[in-house]
Design a protein around this motif. Structure first.
Motif, PDB file in Angstrom:
ATOM      1  N   SER A  13       0.833  -1.211   0.000  1.00  0.00           N
ATOM      2  CA  SER A  13       0.000   0.000   0.000  1.00  0.00           C
ATOM      3  C   SER A  13       0.863   1.255   0.000  1.00  0.00           C
ATOM      4  O   SER A  13       0.538   2.231  -0.687  1.00  0.00           O
ATOM      5  CB  SER A  13      -0.978   0.005   1.174  1.00  0.00           C
TER       6      SER A  13
ATOM      7  N   ARG B 133       0.047  -2.843  -6.693  1.00  0.00           N
ATOM      8  CA  ARG B 133      -1.396  -3.103  -6.743  1.00  0.00           C
ATOM      9  C   ARG B 133      -1.685  -4.600  -6.877  1.00  0.00           C
ATOM     10  O   ARG B 133      -2.614  -5.117  -6.279  1.00  0.00           O
ATOM     11  CB  ARG B 133      -2.048  -2.368  -7.908  1.00  0.00           C
TER      12      ARG B 133
ATOM     13  N   GLN C 176       0.378  -6.924  -6.012  1.00  0.00           N
ATOM     14  CA  GLN C 176       1.093  -7.635  -4.949  1.00  0.00           C
ATOM     15  C   GLN C 176       1.747  -8.900  -5.512  1.00  0.00           C
ATOM     16  O   GLN C 176       1.650  -9.983  -4.960  1.00  0.00           O
ATOM     17  CB  GLN C 176       0.160  -7.965  -3.783  1.00  0.00           C
TER      18      GLN C 176
END
Length: 108
Positions: free
Chosen positions: A40, A73, A75
């Motif tokens: 994040s 985004r 991951q």
């Protein structure tokens, strides 16, 4: 910048100087997020730098930031070392280009 700030060399110079500060301020959070896979944080910091880079025409750096943002985004198990190396390389090139532009504009 000329199309955004036409006939405004002082505003263009200030924008580039502010961008260099923003670049420095955003590199550390991106690097730390890459190292720790803090997705994040990675998305937020790379998105900020991507937008700022696009606004001053640093499109190669913006493209690297977009890759980093996408990896964050998704991951994914992206090659974060390679992304960090590309970020470092493009940052160096961008800084050189901007400093050169600032130096040449101050001589005119």
């Amino acid at each position: 910048l000329e199309h955004i700030l036409p006939n405004s060399p002082d505003a263009q110079r200030a924008t580039l100087e502010n961008y260099l500060d923003l670049l420095s301020d955003n590199l550390k959070p991106i690097t730390q997020a890459l190292q720790h896979k803090a997705f994040s944080d990675l998305v937020a910091a790379s998105h900020r730098l991507k937008g700022a880079s696009e606004s001053v025409g640093a499109l190669a750096l913006a493209a690297v930031c977009a890759q980093i943002e996408a990896a964050g985004r998704e991951q994914t198990a992206a090659d974060f070392e390679a992304l960090q190396a590309r970020l470092s390389e493009q940052t160096t090139q961008t800084r050189k280009a901007i400093r050169s532009a600032l130096d040449s504009s101050s001589q005119t």
